[in-house]
Design an enzyme around this catalytic site. Structure first.
Site, PDB file in Angstrom:
ATOM      1  N   ARG A  15       0.923  -1.355   0.031  1.00  0.00           N
ATOM      2  CA  ARG A  15       0.092   0.010  -0.005  1.00  0.00           C
ATOM      3  C   ARG A  15       0.927   1.282   0.225  1.00  0.00           C
ATOM      4  O   ARG A  15       1.028   2.014  -0.910  1.00  0.00           O
ATOM      5  CB  ARG A  15      -0.868   0.058   1.146  1.00  0.00           C
ATOM      6  CG  ARG A  15      -2.049   1.034   1.049  1.00  0.00           C
ATOM      7  CD  ARG A  15      -1.777   2.329   1.673  1.00  0.00           C
ATOM      8  NE  ARG A  15      -1.216   2.520   3.000  1.00  0.00           N
ATOM      9  CZ  ARG A  15      -0.866   3.456   3.416  1.00  0.00           C
ATOM     10  NH1 ARG A  15      -0.728   4.506   2.826  1.00  0.00           N
ATOM     11  NH2 ARG A  15      -0.520   3.638   4.814  1.00  0.00           N
ATOM     12  N   ASP A  16       1.457   1.538   1.005  1.00  0.00           N
ATOM     13  CA  ASP A  16       2.367   2.747   1.171  1.00  0.00           C
ATOM     14  C   ASP A  16       3.415   2.852   0.368  1.00  0.00           C
ATOM     15  O   ASP A  16       3.779   3.903  -0.240  1.00  0.00           O
ATOM     16  CB  ASP A  16       2.842   2.836   2.681  1.00  0.00           C
ATOM     17  CG  ASP A  16       3.323   4.361   3.069  1.00  0.00           C
ATOM     18  OD1 ASP A  16       2.800   5.298   2.388  1.00  0.00           O
ATOM     19  OD2 ASP A  16       3.851   4.553   4.012  1.00  0.00           O
ATOM     20  N   HIS A 213       6.425   4.455  12.680  1.00  0.00           N
ATOM     21  CA  HIS A 213       6.206   4.506  11.451  1.00  0.00           C
ATOM     22  C   HIS A 213       7.617   5.500  10.934  1.00  0.00           C
ATOM     23  O   HIS A 213       7.368   6.749  10.867  1.00  0.00           O
ATOM     24  CB  HIS A 213       5.014   4.815  10.684  1.00  0.00           C
ATOM     25  CG  HIS A 213       4.971   4.834   9.217  1.00  0.00           C
ATOM     26  ND1 HIS A 213       4.175   3.843   8.519  1.00  0.00           N
ATOM     27  CD2 HIS A 213       5.565   5.431   8.211  1.00  0.00           C
ATOM     28  CE1 HIS A 213       4.278   4.020   7.259  1.00  0.00           C
ATOM     29  NE2 HIS A 213       5.297   4.842   7.005  1.00  0.00           N
ATOM     30  N   HIS A 215      10.437   7.043   8.191  1.00  0.00           N
ATOM     31  CA  HIS A 215      10.967   7.111   7.132  1.00  0.00           C
ATOM     32  C   HIS A 215      12.673   7.454   7.153  1.00  0.00           C
ATOM     33  O   HIS A 215      13.006   7.754   8.301  1.00  0.00           O
ATOM     34  CB  HIS A 215      10.334   8.267   6.253  1.00  0.00           C
ATOM     35  CG  HIS A 215       8.941   8.004   5.878  1.00  0.00           C
ATOM     36  ND1 HIS A 215       8.582   8.019   4.555  1.00  0.00           N
ATOM     37  CD2 HIS A 215       8.001   7.317   6.455  1.00  0.00           C
ATOM     38  CE1 HIS A 215       7.292   7.617   4.251  1.00  0.00           C
ATOM     39  NE2 HIS A 215       7.052   7.140   5.388  1.00  0.00           N
ATOM     40  N   CYS A 246       5.759   9.296   0.386  1.00  0.00           N
ATOM     41  CA  CYS A 246       4.328  10.149   0.406  1.00  0.00           C
ATOM     42  C   CYS A 246       4.169  10.932  -0.757  1.00  0.00           C
ATOM     43  O   CYS A 246       4.885  12.029  -0.953  1.00  0.00           O
ATOM     44  CB  CYS A 246       4.422  10.957   1.677  1.00  0.00           C
ATOM     45  SG  CYS A 246       2.610  11.667   1.904  1.00  0.00           S
ATOM     46  N   ASN A 255      10.289   4.508   2.977  1.00  0.00           N
ATOM     47  CA  ASN A 255      10.013   3.882   4.314  1.00  0.00           C
ATOM     48  C   ASN A 255      11.454   3.243   4.764  1.00  0.00           C
ATOM     49  O   ASN A 255      12.389   2.610   3.917  1.00  0.00           O
ATOM     50  CB  ASN A 255       8.865   2.765   4.276  1.00  0.00           C
ATOM     51  CG  ASN A 255       7.710   3.518   3.983  1.00  0.00           C
ATOM     52  OD1 ASN A 255       7.127   4.340   4.916  1.00  0.00           O
ATOM     53  ND2 ASN A 255       7.026   3.474   2.822  1.00  0.00           N
TER      54      ASN A 255
END
Length: 303
Positions: A15-16, A213, A215, A246, A255
């Site tokens: 997804r991300d 989360h 990065h 993002c 990430n």
């Protein structure tokens, strides 16, 4: 950490990770990606998002993807537990129709990002999420709340700890089971991580309700993870091969790579349940599908 230490890795690559790709990835490739990640032992694999295809065309095939995964005999009922991101009630409707049992919402700790990412003011975002979370809980779903810009915002600069804590507490009060604190642009440091987790503890929110989360924009993702581990955190988001970023914050790079995270955790004697060799093979395969080298240092070292 202790010999009984165990960490849950929340895999966000499908997804991300893929939502930030310039091109559209074939549905069959995404299906295989999810299948491989589950087979590698990742306990939670976030499959896709029901965001409007106008905004994230890379995930326009969400329904087709989930339908294909549900038909996979190897996954069976597990397919219904793969988390999906739902930006609003319309997204939730689609998740319910497809029998999903785990959803996530995505909020902002700052005014500017709320307007750019959600087209809502900081205050209005909570009013938008309230019925979504309520209906999801009434349907028996688990609900995760993502909170972005927890360590810094490219337009507003450093975000006050109190503002981040109050934002997160509001999401938990809406009914979220877990809160994922996002270093969206990767500016966090170990000291900042410790301070934020301590501020949440002072507000009555323990690390059992939190995920981190990170990065890796400034190369601090693993260092920040270690600081969070020392503070008691046991759930971390990561993306196979370091995919992602993002689309609404240009300064956000990839990430934390799942392979790099697993390598460090194994070195600490922390259990993850992940087959690192299978994960490396999967990320190397996906890098080939995308036509570029993997961003993961472990994948490059072992490839």
């Amino acid at each position: 950490m202790g010999t009984d230490a165990e960490v849950t890795i929340w895999e966000v690559g499908p997804r991300d990770g893929l939502q930030n790709e310039a091109g559209v990835i074939p549905t069959a490739t995404k299906v295989e990606f999810v299948q491989r990640l589950v087979a590698a032992g990742l306990p939670i694999v976030e499959a896709t998002s029901f965001v409007h295809p106008k905004w994230v065309p890379q995930l326009a095939d969400a329904a087709d993807l989930l339908t294909a995964l549900a038909a996979d005999d190897a996954l069976g009922e597990t397919a219904r537990d793969l988390p999906v991101l739902v930006p609003n009630e319309r997204g939730l409707d689609r998740a319910i129709e497809l029998g999903c049992r785990h959803v996530a919402i995505f909020a902002s700790a700052t005014e500017t990002f709320a307007r750019r990412n959600l087209n809502r003011s900081f205050e209005d975002q909570f009013a938008m999420f309230a019925p979504t979370v309520t209906r999801a809980r009434e349907a028996g779903m688990r609900v995760r709340g993502y909170l972005s810009m927890c360590f810094g915002d490219p337009w507003e600069g450093e975000v006050p700890l109190r503002q981040v804590v109050e934002s997160g507490v509001r999401l938990l009060e809406l009914g979220c089971d877990q809160l994922s604190l996002g270093d969206t642009i990767g500016v966090g440091t170990p000291g900042h991580v410790r301070a934020l987790l301590a501020a949440y503890a002072d507000a009555g929110v323990g690390t059992d309700q939190l995920a981190l989360h990170f990065h890796d924009t400034y190369g601090q993702a693993l260092t920040n993870t270690y600081a969070a581990l020392e503070a008691g955190a046991r759930t971390f988001d990561a993306s196979a091969g370091g995919l992602g970023g993002c689309p609404y914050a240009e300064s956000a790079t990839g990430n934390l790579a799942t392979e790099d995270l697993v390598w460090m955790l194994e070195g600490l004697g922390v259990r993850t349940g992940v087959d690192l060799d299978a994960l490396i093979t999967t990320s190397a395969w996906m890098a080939g599908e995308l036509g570029r080298p993997s961003a993961s240092r472990v994948v490059r070292a072992r490839g």
